[in-house]
Every structure is written in C-alpha cells, then in structure tokens.
Design a protein around this motif. Structure first.
Motif, mmCIF file in Angstrom:
data_model
loop_
_atom_site.group_PDB
_atom_site.id
_atom_site.type_symbol
_atom_site.label_atom_id
_atom_site.label_comp_id
_atom_site.label_asym_id
_atom_site.label_seq_id
_atom_site.Cartn_x
_atom_site.Cartn_y
_atom_site.Cartn_z
ATOM 1 N N THR A 33 0.800 -1.225 0.000
ATOM 2 C CA THR A 33 0.000 0.000 0.000
ATOM 3 C C THR A 33 0.829 1.270 0.000
ATOM 4 O O THR A 33 0.292 2.350 -0.208
ATOM 5 N N SER A 34 2.131 1.162 0.260
ATOM 6 C CA SER A 34 3.046 2.305 0.371
ATOM 7 C C SER A 34 2.726 3.180 1.573
ATOM 8 O O SER A 34 3.195 4.317 1.650
ATOM 9 N N ARG A 35 1.961 2.678 2.520
ATOM 10 C CA ARG A 35 1.621 3.441 3.726
ATOM 11 C C ARG A 35 2.492 2.993 4.910
ATOM 12 O O ARG A 35 2.981 1.867 4.944
ATOM 13 N N LEU A 36 2.640 3.902 5.875
ATOM 14 C CA LEU A 36 3.370 3.560 7.081
ATOM 15 C C LEU A 36 2.754 2.325 7.749
ATOM 16 O O LEU A 36 1.530 2.157 7.753
ATOM 17 N N THR A 37 3.611 1.489 8.307
ATOM 18 C CA THR A 37 3.134 0.288 8.982
ATOM 19 C C THR A 37 3.799 0.175 10.351
ATOM 20 O O THR A 37 4.987 0.466 10.495
ATOM 21 N N THR A 38 3.051 -0.245 11.341
ATOM 22 C CA THR A 38 3.542 -0.289 12.742
ATOM 23 C C THR A 38 4.114 -1.657 13.074
ATOM 24 O O THR A 38 3.750 -2.281 14.076
ATOM 25 N N PRO A 104 4.578 10.552 2.556
ATOM 26 C CA PRO A 104 3.288 11.194 2.282
ATOM 27 C C PRO A 104 2.064 10.328 2.470
ATOM 28 O O PRO A 104 0.952 10.813 2.289
ATOM 29 N N LEU A 105 2.230 9.053 2.801
ATOM 30 C CA LEU A 105 1.071 8.177 2.894
ATOM 31 C C LEU A 105 1.042 7.471 4.251
ATOM 32 O O LEU A 105 1.912 6.653 4.547
ATOM 33 N N TRP A 174 3.175 15.944 4.140
ATOM 34 C CA TRP A 174 2.744 15.430 5.430
ATOM 35 C C TRP A 174 2.019 14.112 5.213
ATOM 36 O O TRP A 174 1.749 13.679 4.088
ATOM 37 N N ALA A 175 1.684 13.471 6.326
ATOM 38 C CA ALA A 175 1.193 12.101 6.289
ATOM 39 C C ALA A 175 -0.096 11.939 5.486
ATOM 40 O O ALA A 175 -0.360 10.861 4.954
ATOM 41 N N ASP A 176 -0.900 12.992 5.372
ATOM 42 C CA ASP A 176 -2.163 12.877 4.640
ATOM 43 C C ASP A 176 -2.010 13.181 3.163
ATOM 44 O O ASP A 176 -2.996 13.307 2.440
ATOM 45 N N GLY A 177 -0.763 13.311 2.680
ATOM 46 C CA GLY A 177 -0.541 13.602 1.270
ATOM 47 C C GLY A 177 -0.534 15.067 0.942
ATOM 48 O O GLY A 177 -0.421 15.441 -0.223
ATOM 49 N N THR A 178 -0.621 15.928 1.953
ATOM 50 C CA THR A 178 -0.600 17.364 1.713
ATOM 51 C C THR A 178 0.817 17.831 1.418
ATOM 52 O O THR A 178 1.760 17.450 2.111
ATOM 53 N N GLN A 466 -7.753 14.011 -3.622
ATOM 54 C CA GLN A 466 -7.107 14.724 -2.535
ATOM 55 C C GLN A 466 -8.096 15.683 -1.886
ATOM 56 O O GLN A 466 -8.933 16.281 -2.565
ATOM 57 N N SER A 467 -7.948 15.843 -0.567
ATOM 58 C CA SER A 467 -8.886 16.673 0.170
ATOM 59 C C SER A 467 -8.534 18.147 0.102
ATOM 60 O O SER A 467 -9.386 18.992 0.360
ATOM 61 N N ARG A 468 -7.293 18.449 -0.231
ATOM 62 C CA ARG A 468 -6.864 19.841 -0.264
ATOM 63 C C ARG A 468 -6.362 20.215 -1.641
ATOM 64 O O ARG A 468 -5.786 19.401 -2.356
ATOM 65 N N ALA A 469 -6.577 21.475 -1.992
ATOM 66 C CA ALA A 469 -6.080 21.955 -3.274
ATOM 67 C C ALA A 469 -4.563 22.050 -3.245
ATOM 68 O O ALA A 469 -3.965 22.367 -2.226
#
Length: 894
Positions: A33-38, A104-105, A174-178, A466-469
């Motif tokens: 998923t390319s996301r951080l994993t714990t 970013p993810l 940042w972590a949310d892709g912003t 994306q949630s932000r412009a």
C-alpha cells in the motif's frame, strides 16, 4: 551501541582527525500500500542478534547506529551495509524502508507508540506531539576532548547549522498527502517539543548541566535524554551531536553532512582561544525556518551578515571555508564532488516534488524513496550537455518514444521544440538557448520562486482524490505556437463551436438532426447530458457561450480535437497567471514581439456575458458569476475572472428568486448585506444539478424560480442548462457530420477516430483490440475511469473487458493519439513530457438570428506526468505559458 558510546575512549587532540558516527531513523512502509506500517517490533525480532538497530517512539520507525570512523569512505560503507541488512530483512516481511523526514502516505490514527514505560509516559505527557511524531531524523556525532570543549564549540557553530539542515531537507509532504510548502516539514513538527531549537547561552559543561537540571526540575522533561537542541553534547560520553537534520535517502548526503560537521568541529576547536561573536537566537531561529522552508532551492540566511543569499552560494562558500580541515581529514576531494552533486540534483524534497509532478502518484514518490534508501535507485547521470541546452534527458532518434495505434503501430510522438537530429524547431532556438543559459541551479530557484508566488496568489487546483487543493505547477519552459498554425486552429475552433451550438439548440427544439439521419434517436437516450431542463429557454440562440476545446498535436502543424467542454470549461485564468509569473520570474527568456497579449481576456468574458442578456433584462440589473465557493477546485479562476470581467462573484445562498405573480415574477436577485439587486445574466461555474438543487437566500429553493425566469426571458444562464449533451463523449463521434449538416462545410479540424461501444460490431472491434485503444466512460470527467491500452496491466484490461461486455453503452473507445512532447524542466534538465492545448471560443448573439464566434487570445497548455498520456489538471498535471503568435483572429458569424 550508539556512535556516542563508541566514542567513549580518549579523543584525538584538537586538530587531528576526529572520529565520526551516525544515527539514522527509518520509516517502515507496507510494500503493498506504500503506507506507514507499525511493524517495527516484528522486524526487530528477525534482525540478527547484536545488530545496531533499536526501537523508537513510534512503532513505524526503527533506528540504526553506525560504528565510528576516521575515514569518510569507511563511514559510507558502514551506513550502506546497515541499510542493506535492514532492507533485506524488511523485504522478507513485505516491508519497505524509507530514510526521509516524512512520508506522504499514512493514517495517523493507525499509528502506535512503542510499548515501553518511557515511551508510554511521553505519550501521556506530550499527547499530540507524541502521536504526530511521524518523522525521522539523522544525528551525527563527532568526538571532542571533553564536555567543556563540546559546549564551547556548540555555541560557536550556530551560524552554519541551517546550511546542514538545508542539505538534508527531505520532508515536503505530510502524512495525509498534503504538500506542506516546506522542504523540511519535519523541522516544524520537531520544533514543537519544549527543548528543541538553538543551543542555550552557556559556556561550560557545568553551566550546561545546571541548565538541564533546571529543565528537569521544572517537570517539562524527565531526563537529559529529552534535551533535543539542534546541537548538543552527549549526556554520557565526549561527543558533540548534530540533531537538526532530516533523515536522508541518499547515503552520499549523510556523508557530506557528516564531513562538513566534523570539519566545523575541528575548525572551531582550533579557534577556541579566539572570540566568536554571539549569534542572535531570533536570527538563528529565522535561519532554521528559512532552511526548512526553502531547502537548496531558494535563499538561505547568511547569519553572519543577516542577509538572504542563494542556497547554492551559501553551501559552496561553507565548503570552501572548510577546505583546510577537510584536507586534513582526507575528505576534500569527496566533499567537493558531493557538494557539486547535491547542488546539481537539488534537495530530496525537490526531487520528491519532481517525482510527483512527473508521475502523478504519491506511491511513485514512496517507491523512489525506498529504492534510494536501498541504494538501488537509478539516478539520472550528472548533466552531460555539450550542446549547452540542458537536453541531456532527451530521447535520441535511435530511442523513439513509440506509441502504437491500431492503424499504425510504429507511429511515434514528435517533439515540438527539438527535431530528431537535435536541432531547434522554428521559434525555439533563442528560447532553448536562453533557458539553458540560466543553468539548472538558477532554474530550480526560479521554479521555487514561482511556486512561492503561486502559494501567495492561491493558484491552486484540487487533484482527484485529494482533500486539499494543490499548487498548479508551472513549468519554466514556454510553449511557442506559430501564427500560421494558430490561424488554422482558430478557423477550425470557430467552425466547431458554431456547429455544436446549433446542434444543442436543435436537439432541444425541432431535432432536425434526428430527422435528417445525422445521429440516431437512441444516441440521445444514451447521453447522460441530455436533460429536460435543456429545453428552457426557447428564446436563447446561444447556448455554448464559452467553449473549451482540447487539442493535441500528433505531427508538426497538425492539431486534432480530443474533447469538447461545453458546460464549465476551466483553465483560462491559469493561462493568464502563467503569463504573469513567466514575465516576473523568467524575463531572461525573450518573448517574441508578435506574442498575443492575454490582458484583454477578462474584458472579453465580460462582453460575452453582457451579450447573453435575456430579452426582458432589467434596466438596473447586473451580471454575476455563480460558484460553489472556495472549496471548488477552480476557485482561484473564479475570483480572477469575476474581478476582471466586472461580475459579482457569489454562491447560491446569496441568490433569491421571485415566484410570485407580481411585477418581479421570474426575476432573480443577488443579496449583498441589506440590499437586493436584480440579476440579468449568471455565468455559472458549478455543476447545473448542484445549482438547481441548491437553496438560496433564506434557504429558499432555487430550481423553480430559475426555470421560471428562464422561461419568461427575464434571466439568462451562461452556459445554458443541458449543454452536457454536446460534450458527451459518444456525441463527439457525430460532430464532423454536424458541421457538414448545419454549416454545409467540411471540418477544418480532425478528431480522433472513435468507436461507440453501444453498437455491437464496434464493441467487438474494441474488445478485440483493447490493448491498443483508449477506453473512456461517456460521462467521465477529469480523466477518471480511462484505460490506456498500452499502459495497462493484463488484470486492468481484463476488468475493462468485463465492463464492455456487460455495460457497453457506458463507454467509447479511441485510438491512442501520439501526443506531441515538449521540453519540461525536471530539476536537472529538460525532459520530454506530453502536452495538450485547451483553447477557448466565445459565442455571442450577433443580430439577424446569427451568432458570432470569437477565439480567446489565451490558451492553456497542460503537461502530463513523465511517461503518461493523461494531461488533465485533476490528475496531477501542470501547465506552461503558451506564446501564441499573430494578431487576434477575426470573429466569424454563422
């Protein structure tokens, strides 16, 4: 054992080669998923016993500690070896390893703090700070004679620490892709802790220990290990530790920082008997902030002189000033080369942004970081540019960019600026030479300045998903369109716009096109944009007041229509902004005198909207623009165009309708404060269903009143309701026949051969040739739902084949067009990216039942991510300033 522990023995005397070691923090990401994993505990369990890896606050982070070394090459080998062991072990668990300040993810709410008493207490005490500690840093240790020397040196090297941060900057997202707008967003997060920042104003180990004791007694921290100053003496052994830097995906970057930090320590140790002017804490914090903001791409603050200077100059001067110490350590040749590479390729932060622009996906950013961390990323070579045009990334004739089509599988893209033999095409010789003369470093700085100005001006567009412009990237290389080409295109655009306007008027009226056999009746049944509301009003001769036509160029001088946009075509304000920014920041590239000005575009829009006035217009009425508001992806454009065209920009809640039988029946009003002003024409920049379903002033439903006003001829909408039938992707197939039928002319612009999947034999052809074709949903917007056969996996093609067999009426198919490419600056040089062109035509009622067509003097060039054929802005593409040559084309009546 940490590098600090390893340095616990006797230190070399001042002036000798001091040992250096490094602590690195790594993010762990799920390779799927390319996301951080714990999964740090799980990874630590499989690493070899006694290996130099330890847990960190967050369970998505692991730290690795090098040995200590006198020779820089030995340190580099050690760091790479530690990474290799970690990467191999992680890969066996499906985990990727990333050395960067941030990734970013991630889903912050899924992150977990490591279960130790110390870290649980930190979470309880610091809450948000601990939960959002999704950052990684690099720490460098250099041995010192004793802790008194460490304190004395720490207070002297402050002016140079921001430069080391700039070299390491690797956390733009940042972590949310912003996109945070910073090169090191990690610095912003890190400096929220209470004991970060500049070294305190102390001059001996005893004074320093007293300061730390007071902090512990205050209850803000619990032990000396929670002192996080940007540079600090070790709490246990004789080292000075640099803590300010981001984690670095490149081992070479760490080696460069380590060598420079060691040289600074050696130099200042030699100077301890000489006074050192104190560094202002306020200026130091400003310099750190600026380094975090700009990285290597903007200016850094020269702390000695309190002035901004280009980062490349500051870094070069710092390296040169340390040459004696670097030579003493045997580091000078390596550091000289590493500095050159760092300034050539730019910061990791800039490279990540370039990856996102080129490939349009955050997963590509993460993939590159994983590869660079592992040392397997194939880095672009250093510029080898004998022609002096930064075209070292261009494909040569022996390496064509083949884009197959059904009819000509070997057909290849052509480049609009550079011919196959490397020669400049007409109009480009001076443009290419002037851009290249600036050099990669200057162009990167200009790109940074442009992005900063865009941020100030709000030049943004929301990317799908994306949630932000995000900023709408502007490339520094302009596009040139010759006068002859533009005249041919303009004639074809006017012709096409007039035919489509006639079609929409007809299809909501007598439907002569159906009776005349131009298109079958079922075509309207399958068109999502065909609406009953389109029959209102019958008096309106102009339906498509502003048309946006997307064109591509498969060969020199030849433009093909890819798509028509007849509802809310966006982009022209971005073209205007691009011209302003290029004039401001890229004036060294000479613009030809015949380039058409974009200054009159807003006035042209105002005149078009005024010409759309209803038959029973109010004498005191105004014209407005209706938008869904600031959250709209093109809000920037709405504000610019409304202000320039003299339109009042508003949202539905400021509109009311008169549904009485009184003298104002059918009137629409704009409310501002306590005043109410009648509206004649509204330029609609929002979806028509959203408009008609909105509630207006005092929560009044708008639908019935708007339709009543249209029917009475007291209110007009531009563009008209129901226009979606004209830019339907299935209706596109019939446009050449419309031109012949309505205008009695042959089409002047070609369009892409199109198959209607609702027709059985055409659907079968598409299914049999799926790997060669582009398949589009007929109601798709912004490039959504498209499959490009040559770019698809077998699984993607299989899913699309099922769609075509079960719901064929939802799709059309087209040949893969060989879009032209254009030089696009990617940080080191100019590389070929595919481009298209969105041109704009305004239609106005001209009297005697005629309509006039006017081509706008501005067009938007959109740039695809590298290797992609999708240039749509909502998919992450960017833009170019478009230099159109010649006088404004004369309007045509039809």
């Amino acid at each position: 054992m940490t590098p600090a522990d390893a340095c616990a023995g006797p230190a070399d005397p001042a002036g000798a080669v001091r040992k250096v070691g490094v602590e690195e923090e790594f993010h762990l990401v799920d390779l799927r998923t390319s996301r951080l994993t714990t999964r740090a505990p799980e990874l630590l369990d499989v690493l070899p016993p006694g290996s130099p890896y330890v847990e960190e606050l967050q369970r998505c982070v692991i730290e690795a500690n090098s040995d200590v070394h006198r020779h820089l090459d030995d340190l580099r080998v050690n760091l790479q070896s530690n990474r290799s062991v970690l990467v191999d072990a992680a890969a066996g668990l499906g985990i990727g390893v990333v050395a960067a300040g941030s990734v970013p993810l991630s889903v912050p709410t899924e992150m977990l703090v490591t279960e130790t008493p110390r870290y649980r207490r930190m979470l309880a005490d610091y809450q948000l700070l601990a939960r959002e500690q999704l950052i990684c840093g690099t720490q460098v240790h250099v041995d010192v004679t004793d802790r008194d020397e460490a304190v004395a040196i720490a207070s002297r090297i402050s002016p140079y620490i921001p430069s080391l941060l700039a070299l390491s900057a690797s956390s733009p997202f940042w972590a949310d892709g912003t996109d945070t707008g910073y090169a090191s967003a990690r610095t912003l997060v890190w400096q929220r802790w209470p004991t970060t920042g500049p070294f305190p104003d102390v001059y001996s180990a005893a004074e320093y220990d007293d300061e730390i004791e007071r902090l512990i007694n205050s209850g803000v921290i619990t032990d000396p290990g929670m002192v996080y100053f940007d540079v600090r003496p070790s709490a246990r052994v004789n080292t000075l530790e640099l803590r300010v830097c981001d984690s670095c995906p490149s081992v070479d970057t760490i080696a460069l920082i380590a060598a420079l930090f060691r040289a600074l320590v050696i130099r200042e140790a030699r100077r301890l008997d000489s006074p050192s002017p104190p560094t202002s804490p306020a200026l130091y914090r400003a310099a750190i902030w600026q380094a975090a903001r700009a990285g290597l791409e903007g200016d850094l603050i020269d702390v000695d002189h309190s002035t901004p200077r280009p980062a490349a100059d500051v870094i070069t001067d710092l390296t040169a000033s340390l040459r004696n110490e670097l030579e003493d350590c045997g580091d000078w040749p390596a550091v000289d080369e590493l500095t050159r590479q760092a300034l050539t390729f730019g910061s990791s932060s800039a490279r990540q942004r370039r990856t996102l622009r080129r490939r349009g996906r955050f997963t590509a950013v993460v993939d590159n970081l994983i590869a660079e961390t592992a040392g397997t990323l194939t880095e672009a070579p250093l510029p080898d540019d004998p022609e002096g045009r930064l075209l070292h990334g261009y494909r040569r004739p022996e390496q064509p960019a083949d884009i197959p089509t059904v009819d000509s599988p070997d057909r290849a893209s052509y480049d609009e600026a550079v011919a196959s033999a490397g020669a400049s095409r007409p109009g480009y010789a001076e443009i290419l030479a002037s851009a290249a003369a600036l050099g990669a470093n200057t162009l990167r700085k200009r790109q940074y300045q442009i992005e900063r100005e865009q941020s100030i001006d709000g030049v943004t567009f929301r990317v799908t998903g994306q949630s932000r412009a995000q900023l709408f990237p502007l490339d520094v290389m302009p596009r040139y369109i010759g006068a002859d080409d533009w005249q041919r295109v303009s004639r074809g655009l006017r012709q096409r716009a007039l035919a489509l306007n006639t079609f929409i008027t007809d299809v909501y009226g007598d439907q002569e096109c159906i009776h005349g056999g131009i298109l079958p009746p079922e075509a309207l049944d399958r068109a999502p944009g065909y609406r009953q509301t389109g029959r209102m009003p019958a008096w309106q001769r102009v339906r498509t007041h502003i048309c946006g036509t997307d064109l591509v160029s498969p060969e020199p001088g030849h433009f093909v229509v890819l798509e028509d946009n007849l509802r809310v075509p966006s982009g022209i304000a971005y073209a205007m902004s691009n011209r302003t920014l290029m004039t401001q920041f890229m004036s060294e590239i000479p613009m030809p005198a015949a380039t058409m000005s974009v200054a009159d575009v807003p006035r042209m829009l105002g005149e078009t909207i005024a010409a759309a006035a209803p038959p029973d217009a109010h004498a005191d009425g105004i014209d407005i623009m209706i938008s869904s508001g600031w959250q709209d992806s093109a809000w920037f454009e709405h504000t610019i165009l409304a202000a320039g065209a003299g339109l009042r920009l508003t949202t539905p809640e400021h509109i009311s309708v008169d549904v009485t039988d009184g003298p104002d029946a059918g009137r629409v009003f704009f409310h501002h404060g306590t005043s109410r002003v009648p509206v004649n024409t509204a330029y609609v920049r929002m979806d028509e269903d959203m408009l008609l379903s909105s509630n207006g002033f005092h929560d009044q439903p708008l639908r019935d009143g708007i339709l009543d006003g249209l029917g009475r001829g007291r209110f007009a909408l531009a563009n008209a309701l129901g226009n979606g039938v004209g830019d339907d992707k299935a209706i596109y197939h019939y446009v050449p026949a419309m031109i012949r039928y309505y205008l009695g002319e042959e089409p002047l612009l070609d369009q892409v051969p199109t198959w209607l999947c609702a027709e059985r034999h055409q659907r079968d052809h598409v299914v049999d040739n799926l790997e060669h074709l582009v398949v589009k949903p007929i109601d798709g917007l912004g490039g959504s739902g498209i499959t490009i056969g040559p770019e698809c996996t077998a699984e993607e093609l299989s899913r699309r084949r099922v769609d075509l067999l079960t719901q064929p009426e939802r799709f059309i198919a087209q040949e893969v067009v060989a879009l032209s490419t254009h030089p696009t600056f990617d940080g080191n040089g100019f590389y070929a990216h595919h481009v298209d062109l969105r041109a704009f035509v305004h239609l106005r009622a001209a009297g005697d039942e005629r309509v006039s067509a006017h081509v706008a003097p501005a067009a938007l060039t959109r740039v695809a991510p590298a290797g992609s054929l999708i240039v749509n802005s909502s998919r992450g593409g960017g833009g170019k300033d478009t230099w159109i040559q010649g006088a404004d084309p004369a309007p045509r009546e039809g």
